[in-house]
Each structure stands twice: as structure tokens, then as C-alpha cells.
Scaffold this motif. Structure first.
Motif, PDB file in Angstrom:
ATOM      1  N   GLY A 252      10.350   2.534  -3.779  1.00 46.74           N
ATOM      2  CA  GLY A 252       9.258   1.963  -4.551  1.00 46.74           C
ATOM      3  C   GLY A 252       9.269   2.344  -6.007  1.00 46.74           C
TER       4      GLY A 252
ATOM      5  N   ASN B 204       3.620   0.074   4.607  1.00 50.99           N
ATOM      6  CA  ASN B 204       3.408  -1.232   4.003  1.00 50.99           C
ATOM      7  C   ASN B 204       4.129  -1.264   2.667  1.00 50.99           C
ATOM      8  OD1 ASN B 204       2.222  -3.452   2.471  1.00 50.99           O
ATOM      9  ND2 ASN B 204       0.690  -3.567   4.094  1.00 50.99           N
TER      10      ASN B 204
ATOM     11  N   GLY C 118       4.511  -3.424   0.495  1.00 55.12           N
ATOM     12  CA  GLY C 118       3.896  -4.166  -0.601  1.00 55.12           C
ATOM     13  C   GLY C 118       2.726  -3.456  -1.236  1.00 55.12           C
TER      14      GLY C 118
ATOM     15  N   ARG D  75      -5.303  -2.952  -1.649  1.00 54.66           N
ATOM     16  CA  ARG D  75      -5.235  -2.676  -0.212  1.00 54.66           C
ATOM     17  C   ARG D  75      -6.564  -2.945   0.480  1.00 54.66           C
ATOM     18  NH1 ARG D  75      -3.646   3.418  -0.226  1.00 54.66           N
ATOM     19  NH2 ARG D  75      -5.175   3.323  -1.904  1.00 54.66           N
TER      20      ARG D  75
END
Length: 503
Positions: free
Chosen positions: A443, A471, A473, A484
Motif C-alpha cells: 500500500g 481490504n 482498497g 470505510r
């Protein structure tokens, strides 16, 4: 200023005790008893959060910003007491706790500013086209809306910034979502005093009592009940891969599955490219050792693996790292359990024939001394356990014979929070060959730095492909983390009087 905990849960504005208690295990000072959470308390807190959502979820951005800023004020008003209990419980140094408190209040204020700007709403409008042929278009408006009560799990290694009023809580409250926190048993007193700060802000700002609750630890059934409660709509978690995966599976198995935003750790590989190794090998080895031992290696961004060229240049890197680690003092770990897990991780490396010990130490009790191992890329790719995180100051050097071997190793990596490139201008071509691989693996990508230290900013991503997080994304740090706890809603031909704030 000293703080003596009362050991109770905060449930919708009321401090509640319990018959069963568990003792804290401080690194120094007196142990205190804390009430064990129960599934009945989970139900009370979730019911109160749902009731609060009907007003808090529809409050103005100005009201929520004022509330979040007041939480930051109340935390700072308790600064000395927070540092006192935090250092005693965790063994972290005073300077670290003071800095983490500043990060905690800073990210609260960042979210307050962020929601006032309104960009996070991602408002979109397609005006009606009544004369369009062959069919007219209705008036369409879209905006992000809060999803409901959120469960947040406190982290062992960040008693402030990733716990009671940390980033997950700040993002959820900014979005308009009430929060139920499952406190971490490694620092229950710190969780309690921060909850007192949140409670004071609720009263000052006249917020609904159920907008925040803290349930102390002591029983795994509490965490399981929390993620399975039908009124909880998402979960924020920072912790171990095993614990996080178990909760993730429970979230997925619910009659109404919900998102589980788990940050589960990483080995954060660092690739030392050939020219950088040649020109800065010694300095890079020393710098890596410093990053590896920061905070006793108890950071999820700890750079546990260094990928280094074979040959004399790589030897200098390893020698410098080993010398720096040998001089590093023992450091106190967060809990007895974490210290034992670190020793178990070292034993796992000691059992492997393809791994050579460069520096081997024996840690005792709650203290940790650094360890350093070396292997080659072929052995690393054949043994998946070498890529599993050891939470503590243990480093593994993986030697490679070429950039092609680095590429192969990168392709074999699991998902990471970060990957670092150490490079010179002459390494640009090699870096370009690695980039398409490593950007699929992590990330956050760094050049000529070390990943310990996560800037709280709009552009930050603290997450990555599984198993770094559940997750890919999402991020748990930075203003994007608010997404989120929001979902897009489209309003068609909606009168202005019925539209939510933002249009």
C-alpha cells in the motif's frame, strides 16, 4: 500527575462494573483490577449506539467537528496522567507516549477540519434532462452517508493512536457513526482515562450518550459478540493475523455480512539495489538496524526483511547491521505474551537449516534483544514461514545474485503494508523493473527512507493486499480512512427539503 483507574466499563455515559475482574500486567508499578466485559454489556452498548445514530448520524458537520475537537482538548487536559499510566502499563518511554498523544489529538483535529471542507462527501449531481430523446433523464444526486454503529478494537502496540480515541474512532465519529470500543487488555488503564476524555466531550457538546462506549477486555467472547452483533455495521481492527482473520471470518459468516477493516501486520521488505549497496552499504546497514529496533520492533511497519546483493558490498551492509544490532540495548516489550511470541519467532528461525544466524541473542522475561539472520532468495521462496512477521527486533537478510532474482523474490511476496527501495540514480532501470511488481504487493512504496513512522496526512495509505490488511482498497491512517464508514446514496427527483446536508 498520577492516575488510579477505577476499572469500569463506560456504557452509554455510565461507568459500569462487573463481578469478574482481570488484573493488568504493567511493565512497572502497581497492577490494577479491571472489569471483564460480557456479552450483555456488548448488547447494551450496541443498542445505545443504534439509538444515538438516529440523531448523531444526521447531525451537522459543524457539530461533529466541534465534538471531535473537544475530545482532543480533553485528552490534552489529561496529558500528564495519560503519559503516567501509559508508560507504566506498556513500558514505552515517556517521549514515545507524548509523541503518540500528539499524533492522536492531531488526527482528531485533522478529521474535524476534513469534514468541515466537505470534500469527503463526494457530492455529484446530474441535472434532469426532461427533453432528452429517446428517454428523459431524472434529476440525480449522490452523496456519501454514514453507515451506523462501528466496532473498534484497540491495538496492543499503540495505546493511544490506534486504540480508544485513535484513528478508527476518529474517522467513524467524523463520518457520523457511533463507536463501541473493545479495549485492549495490555493497557486498560490508558483506555479508561482516554474514555473519560471522550465522555467529558460528550457532556460538554451535549451529544447522545450512546455515541461512544468502552468495553474492557479479559474475555475473547466479548470481541466475538461485538463483531456478530446485528447492529454493528463495520469493524476497525489492528492486531495479529490470527486474531484478525478469526474476526474477519465471523463478520463474513453473519446473516448480514459486514466489512472488517483489519490491519494485520507485515514484514515490510527493503530492497537495497546494487549501486546503493555499493555506495552506501555501511550507512544503510546501520540505518536499517536503527529502524528495526525502534520501539523494540513493535511497529506494524517494522522493516523485517532486507533484500541485499551478494558480494563484498552486501557483506558490508550485513556487517554494519550486525555491529549496530549488537550494541543495541534490551528493550521492554508491551506484554509478557508478546515477549514470549518474540522468543518463539526466534526459535522458528533457529530450527531452519537454510537460515544462518548472524547475531543470536537470548531474551529474558519481558525484555527483547535484537537478532539477525541471513539466507538466499531460493531458500526464502521455498519456505513460506520465513515471510511471516516476527513482532520484535528480528531481521532477515535475503541475499540475491541479480536484479532478476530480486524480481522473482518480489513476485513471491505476500501482501505488505510497505516496500522500500534503496537506490541511486544509476539504479533507476532496476527500480523501474521492480515497480510494476511491488506496487501490486504493498500500500505504500518508499525510496531512500525507512518505513517506521507513518505520516497522518491526506495522501497516506496504511493498508495493503492481504495479509497486510483485509481490504486492499482501504487505509487506516489519513483522511481517506473515513470512506470505510460511509456508503454512497443516490437521490432521484428528490425535493430540496428531503436532501441530506451537502447539497
Amino acid at each position: 500527575m498520577s492516575f488510579t483507574p477505577h476499572g469500569k466499563h463506560l456504557i452509554a455515559g455510565t461507568w459500569v462494573g462487573a463481578e469478574q475482574t482481570f488484573p493488568s500486567e504493567p511493565a512497572s508499578g502497581t497492577s490494577h483490577d479491571f472489569s471483564v466485559g460480557t456479552t450483555a454489556l456488548v448488547d447494551q452498548a450496541c443498542e445505545a449506539a443504534e439509538a444515538a445514530f438516529w440523531s448523531y448520524g444526521y447531525s451537522t458537520r459543524e457539530a461533529r467537528a466541534a465534538f471531535i475537537n473537544t475530545i482532543a482538548d480533553e485528552i490534552e487536559a489529561r496529558a500528564e496522567a495519560i503519559t503516567d499510566i501509559g508508560t507504566r502499563e506498556t513500558g514505552l518511554p515517556e517521549a514515545r507516549l507524548n509523541g503518540e498523544r500528539g499524533r492522536t489529538t492531531g488526527q482528531l483535529r485533522l478529521f474535524a477540519d476534513h469534514i468541515l471542507k466537505g470534500d469527503y462527501l463526494d457530492t455529484r449531481h446530474d441535472p434532469a434532462l426532461p427533453d432528452r430523446q429517446p428517454l428523459p433523464r431524472p434529476d440525480l444526486r449522490m452523496v456519501q452517508r454514514p453507515i451506523g454503529p462501528i466496532a473498534v478494537f484497540g491495538a496492543s502496540n499503540f495505546p493511544l493512536a490506534f486504540s480508544t480515541a485513535g484513528g478508527d474512532t476518529a474517522a467513524a465519529l467524523a463520518a457520523g457513526c457511533p463507536v463501541v470500543v473493545k479495549g485492549h487488555s495490555a493497557h486498560p488503564g490508558t483506555g479508561e482515562i482516554v474514555a473519560e476524555a471522550v465522555h467529558a466531550a460528550i457532556e460538554k457538546c451535549d451529544m447522545p450518550k450512546g455515541v461512544f462506549s468502552l468495553i474492557q477486555g479479559g474475555d475473547r467472547a466479548v470481541g466475538q459478540a461485538l463483531v456478530q452483533h446485528p447492529l454493528i455495521k463495520a469493524v476497525g481492527f489492528t492486531g495479529s493475523l490470527g486474531g484478525g482473520r478469526a474476526l474477519f471470518d465471523l463478520c463474513a459468516a453473519r446473516p448480514e455480512p459486514i466489512p472488517f477493516f483489519g490491519e494485520l501486520g507485515s514484514v515490510n521488505p527493503m530492497f537495497v539495489l546494487p549501486e546503493a549497496c555499493k555506495s552506501r552499504g555501511t550507512a544503510l546497514g546501520e540505518g536499517w538496524a536503527e529502524s528495526l529496533t525502534m520501539g523494540a520492533g513493535q511497529f506494524c511497519t517494522n522493516p523485517g526483511i532486507a533484500v541485499v546483493p551478494e558480494g563484498a558490498e552486501g557483506d558490508r551492509f550485513v556487517e554494519a547491521a550486525a555491529a549496530a544490532l549488537k550494541d543495541a540495548p534490551a528493550q521492554v516489550m508491551l506484554t509478557d505474551g508478546i515477549a514470549q511470541a518474540y522468543r518463539d519467532g526466534k526459535a522458528r528461525f533457529d530450527r531452519r537449516n537454510a537460515v544462518q544466524a548472524v547475531l543470536s541473542t537470548e531474551s529474558e522475561g519481558r525484555n527483547a534483544l535484537p537478532n539477525l539472520y541471513e539466507t538466499d532468495s531460493a531458500a526464502y521462496l521455498q519456505d513460506q514461514e520465513l515471510g511471516e512477521e516476527v513482532f520484535g527486533p528480528l531481521g532477515l537478510v535475503v541475499r540475491t545474485s541479480s536484479v532478476e532474482e530480486m524480481q522473482s523474490l518480489a513476485k513471491g511476496l505476500e501482501g505488505q503494508l510497505t516496500i522500500t527501495l534503496q537506490m541511486e540514480d544509476a539504479d533507476t532501470e532496476a527500480a523501474q523493473r521492480l515497480m510494476p511488481i511491488i506496487e501490486r504487493k504493498a500500500g505504500r512504496l518508499l525510496v531512500n527512507g525507512f518505513p517506521t513512522g507513518v505520516e497522518v496526512a491526506d495522501s497516506m495509505v496504511h493498508g495493503g493486499p492481504y495479509p497486510a490488511s483485509t481490504n486492499f482498497g482501504a487505509t487506516s491512517v489519513g483522511t481517506l480512512s473515513i470512506r470505510r464508514f460511509l456508503r454512497p446514496v443516490c437521490y432521484q427527483n428528490m425535493p430540496a427539503a428531503l436532501l441530506p446536508e451537502g447539497f
